[in-house]
Write a protein that holds these residues in place. Structure first.
Motif, PDB file in Angstrom:
ATOM      1  N   PHE A 214       7.134   4.749   4.405  1.00 11.48           N
ATOM      2  CA  PHE A 214       6.427   5.898   3.838  1.00 11.48           C
ATOM      3  C   PHE A 214       7.012   7.233   4.306  1.00 11.48           C
ATOM      4  CE2 PHE A 214       3.037   2.675   3.558  1.00 11.48           C
ATOM      5  CZ  PHE A 214       2.662   2.832   2.232  1.00 11.48           C
ATOM      6  N   SER A 215       7.496   7.271   5.538  1.00 10.54           N
ATOM      7  CA  SER A 215       7.897   8.548   6.121  1.00 10.54           C
ATOM      8  C   SER A 215       9.111   9.160   5.437  1.00 10.54           C
ATOM      9  CB  SER A 215       8.180   8.383   7.612  1.00 10.54           C
ATOM     10  OG  SER A 215       9.255   7.494   7.830  1.00 10.54           O
ATOM     11  N   ASP A 216       9.976   8.332   4.847  1.00 10.18           N
ATOM     12  CA  ASP A 216      11.181   8.883   4.209  1.00 10.18           C
ATOM     13  C   ASP A 216      11.287   8.496   2.738  1.00 10.18           C
ATOM     14  OD1 ASP A 216      11.710   6.218   4.498  1.00 10.18           O
ATOM     15  OD2 ASP A 216      13.371   6.456   5.915  1.00 10.18           O
ATOM     16  N   ASN A 217      10.180   8.115   2.132  1.00  5.14           N
ATOM     17  CA  ASN A 217      10.185   7.712   0.729  1.00  5.14           C
ATOM     18  C   ASN A 217       9.051   8.427   0.002  1.00  5.14           C
ATOM     19  OD1 ASN A 217       9.886   6.318  -1.758  1.00  5.14           O
ATOM     20  ND2 ASN A 217      10.893   4.508  -0.899  1.00  5.14           N
ATOM     21  N   ALA A 218       9.379   9.501  -0.687  1.00  2.00           N
ATOM     22  CA  ALA A 218       8.370  10.306  -1.377  1.00  2.00           C
ATOM     23  C   ALA A 218       7.649   9.503  -2.454  1.00  2.00           C
ATOM     24  CB  ALA A 218       9.013  11.552  -1.985  1.00  2.00           C
ATOM     25  N   GLU A 219       8.360   8.566  -3.094  1.00  2.25           N
ATOM     26  CA  GLU A 219       7.735   7.770  -4.153  1.00  2.25           C
ATOM     27  C   GLU A 219       6.613   6.901  -3.588  1.00  2.25           C
ATOM     28  OE1 GLU A 219      10.580   5.546  -6.347  1.00  2.25           O
ATOM     29  OE2 GLU A 219      11.550   7.321  -7.214  1.00  2.25           O
ATOM     30  N   GLU A 220       6.826   6.330  -2.400  1.00  6.46           N
ATOM     31  CA  GLU A 220       5.783   5.516  -1.784  1.00  6.46           C
ATOM     32  C   GLU A 220       4.600   6.385  -1.358  1.00  6.46           C
ATOM     33  OE1 GLU A 220       5.353   2.534  -1.905  1.00  6.46           O
ATOM     34  OE2 GLU A 220       7.244   1.459  -1.928  1.00  6.46           O
ATOM     35  N   GLN A 221       4.871   7.578  -0.875  1.00  7.68           N
ATOM     36  CA  GLN A 221       3.789   8.494  -0.528  1.00  7.68           C
ATOM     37  C   GLN A 221       2.953   8.831  -1.754  1.00  7.68           C
ATOM     38  OE1 GLN A 221       5.119  11.965   1.615  1.00  7.68           O
ATOM     39  NE2 GLN A 221       6.483  10.789   2.947  1.00  7.68           N
ATOM     40  N   ILE A 222       3.627   9.116  -2.860  1.00 11.02           N
ATOM     41  CA  ILE A 222       2.923   9.444  -4.099  1.00 11.02           C
ATOM     42  C   ILE A 222       2.114   8.255  -4.583  1.00 11.02           C
ATOM     43  CG2 ILE A 222       3.248   9.994  -6.548  1.00 11.02           C
ATOM     44  CD1 ILE A 222       5.692  11.668  -5.665  1.00 11.02           C
ATOM     45  N   ARG A 223       2.678   7.060  -4.467  1.00 14.15           N
ATOM     46  CA  ARG A 223       1.962   5.857  -4.901  1.00 14.15           C
ATOM     47  C   ARG A 223       0.696   5.669  -4.075  1.00 14.15           C
ATOM     48  NH1 ARG A 223       2.930  -0.228  -5.028  1.00 14.15           N
ATOM     49  NH2 ARG A 223       4.293  -0.026  -3.210  1.00 14.15           N
ATOM     50  N   PHE A 224       0.795   5.871  -2.766  1.00 14.14           N
ATOM     51  CA  PHE A 224      -0.378   5.778  -1.901  1.00 14.14           C
ATOM     52  C   PHE A 224      -1.424   6.812  -2.303  1.00 14.14           C
ATOM     53  CE2 PHE A 224      -2.409   7.630   1.943  1.00 14.14           C
ATOM     54  CZ  PHE A 224      -3.239   6.568   2.270  1.00 14.14           C
ATOM     55  N   MET A 225      -1.007   8.059  -2.466  1.00 15.85           N
ATOM     56  CA  MET A 225      -1.942   9.123  -2.832  1.00 15.85           C
ATOM     57  C   MET A 225      -2.604   8.838  -4.172  1.00 15.85           C
ATOM     58  SD  MET A 225      -2.013  11.366  -0.399  1.00 15.85           S
ATOM     59  CE  MET A 225      -1.058  12.102   0.945  1.00 15.85           C
ATOM     60  N   THR A 226      -1.837   8.300  -5.107  1.00 12.84           N
ATOM     61  CA  THR A 226      -2.387   7.993  -6.430  1.00 12.84           C
ATOM     62  C   THR A 226      -3.444   6.905  -6.337  1.00 12.84           C
ATOM     63  OG1 THR A 226      -0.287   8.586  -7.483  1.00 12.84           O
ATOM     64  CG2 THR A 226      -1.823   7.260  -8.776  1.00 12.84           C
ATOM     65  N   MET A 227      -3.185   5.879  -5.532  1.00 10.06           N
ATOM     66  CA  MET A 227      -4.166   4.812  -5.366  1.00 10.06           C
ATOM     67  C   MET A 227      -5.415   5.315  -4.652  1.00 10.06           C
ATOM     68  SD  MET A 227      -1.670   1.589  -4.450  1.00 10.06           S
ATOM     69  CE  MET A 227      -2.983   0.359  -4.416  1.00 10.06           C
ATOM     70  N   VAL A 228      -5.230   6.193  -3.694  1.00  8.34           N
ATOM     71  CA  VAL A 228      -6.368   6.768  -2.991  1.00  8.34           C
ATOM     72  C   VAL A 228      -7.265   7.549  -3.946  1.00  8.34           C
ATOM     73  CG1 VAL A 228      -7.023   8.573  -1.339  1.00  8.34           C
ATOM     74  CG2 VAL A 228      -5.363   6.831  -0.690  1.00  8.34           C
ATOM     75  N   ARG A 229      -6.629   8.282  -4.849  1.00  7.59           N
ATOM     76  CA  ARG A 229      -7.384   9.110  -5.795  1.00  7.59           C
ATOM     77  C   ARG A 229      -7.909   8.324  -6.990  1.00  7.59           C
ATOM     78  NH1 ARG A 229      -9.101  12.594  -2.444  1.00  7.59           N
ATOM     79  NH2 ARG A 229      -7.546  14.050  -1.614  1.00  7.59           N
ATOM     80  N   GLY A 230      -7.648   7.017  -7.015  1.00  7.72           N
ATOM     81  CA  GLY A 230      -8.249   6.187  -8.048  1.00  7.72           C
ATOM     82  C   GLY A 230      -7.404   6.016  -9.271  1.00  7.72           C
ATOM     83  N   GLY A 231      -6.143   6.442  -9.218  1.00  7.73           N
ATOM     84  CA  GLY A 231      -5.267   6.287 -10.381  1.00  7.73           C
ATOM     85  C   GLY A 231      -4.670   4.913 -10.440  1.00  7.73           C
ATOM     86  N   LEU A 232      -4.114   4.545 -11.584  1.00  9.23           N
ATOM     87  CA  LEU A 232      -3.460   3.258 -11.766  1.00  9.23           C
ATOM     88  C   LEU A 232      -1.972   3.444 -11.619  1.00  9.23           C
ATOM     89  CD1 LEU A 232      -5.455   1.890 -14.843  1.00  9.23           C
ATOM     90  CD2 LEU A 232      -5.775   1.326 -12.432  1.00  9.23           C
ATOM     91  N   VAL A 233      -1.350   2.579 -10.837  1.00  9.11           N
ATOM     92  CA  VAL A 233       0.091   2.673 -10.598  1.00  9.11           C
ATOM     93  C   VAL A 233       0.760   1.426 -11.162  1.00  9.11           C
ATOM     94  CG1 VAL A 233       1.877   2.899  -8.860  1.00  9.11           C
ATOM     95  CG2 VAL A 233      -0.349   3.975  -8.496  1.00  9.11           C
ATOM     96  N   ARG A 234       1.752   1.625 -12.011  1.00 14.37           N
ATOM     97  CA  ARG A 234       2.471   0.482 -12.587  1.00 14.37           C
ATOM     98  C   ARG A 234       3.620   0.064 -11.650  1.00 14.37           C
ATOM     99  NH1 ARG A 234       1.221  -0.692 -17.765  1.00 14.37           N
ATOM    100  NH2 ARG A 234      -0.012   0.793 -18.943  1.00 14.37           N
TER     101      ARG A 234
END
Length: 212
Positions: free
Chosen positions: A192-212
């Protein structure tokens, strides 16, 4: 109004031992009586006679995190996960803590995610770790990092993501007195610390969004 803080990882402190020279019940109750007098009230009036005893009991419950080891909560893991190695997120973990500066409540919720590396832990254990750290005198920044530290160190996953959002009563009840102001803190380890895409995926799941 939201304040956002990204916390860097400090040295682990989750194995710190509790203070061993705790005062006795009589000293605790005497201290509460002194505080009652400090407020300007009479500790001998009917409504306050049993308050010192009640406060001592409440403190035992609210600060029992000092007597628990969060690493032990994560000790039992499961490897039969049918090859699952994707993101695990436990969100909206409600907690109550106390500010170490003013000893007034911090009320919020934690979101915790990790990328397993061959083993997972029971989901209730993640919530238990949050509670243990919450039941100590805290700053939100430290608590965020402590949760990530212990999960990373004990489970050794590919990465851990932690976000906490909370309202601080020291800001709402005194000083600037801004009710409804929320502070956000986040910590990322490993992938997570060096991968912005994984950070965004985590944040999206936290906020209730669906991630493909």
């Amino acid at each position: 109004m939201d304040a956002v803080i990204k916390q860097k990882m400090p040295a682990s402190s989750y194995l710190d031992k509790p203070v061993t020279d705790r005062p006795g019940q009589h000293e605790v109750e005497a201290a509460v009586r002194t505080l009652l007098r400090w407020t300007g009230d009479n500790p001998d009036r009917e409504g306050l006679i049993d308050t010192p005893k009640r406060v001592a009991k409440a403190f035992r419950e609210m600060f029992n995190g000092y007597d628990m080891c969060p690493a032990e909560e994560l000790g039992r893991t499961f490897e039969e996960v049918a090859g699952y190695d994707d993101l695990v997120v436990v969100r909206d973990i409600q907690f109550h803590s106390h500010c170490e500066h003013h000893m007034v409540p911090i009320i919020g919720k934690a979101h915790v995610g990790y990328l397993p590396d061959g083993k997972v832990v029971g989901l209730s254990k993640i919530a238990r770790v949050v509670d243990i750290f919450a039941h100590r005198l805290q700053t939100q920044e430290s608590m965020t990092a402590q949760i990530a530290n212990v999960i990373q160190d004990v489970l050794n996953p590919r990465g851990v993501a932690v976000m906490i959002e909370a309202e601080h009563m020291c800001m709402a009840m005194r000083g600037i007195r801004k009710q409804g102001s929320t502070t956000l803190t986040s910590t990322f380890t490993g992938t997570f610390s060096d991968n912005a895409e994984e950070q965004i995926r985590f944040m999206t799941m936290v906020r209730g969004g669906l991630v493909r």
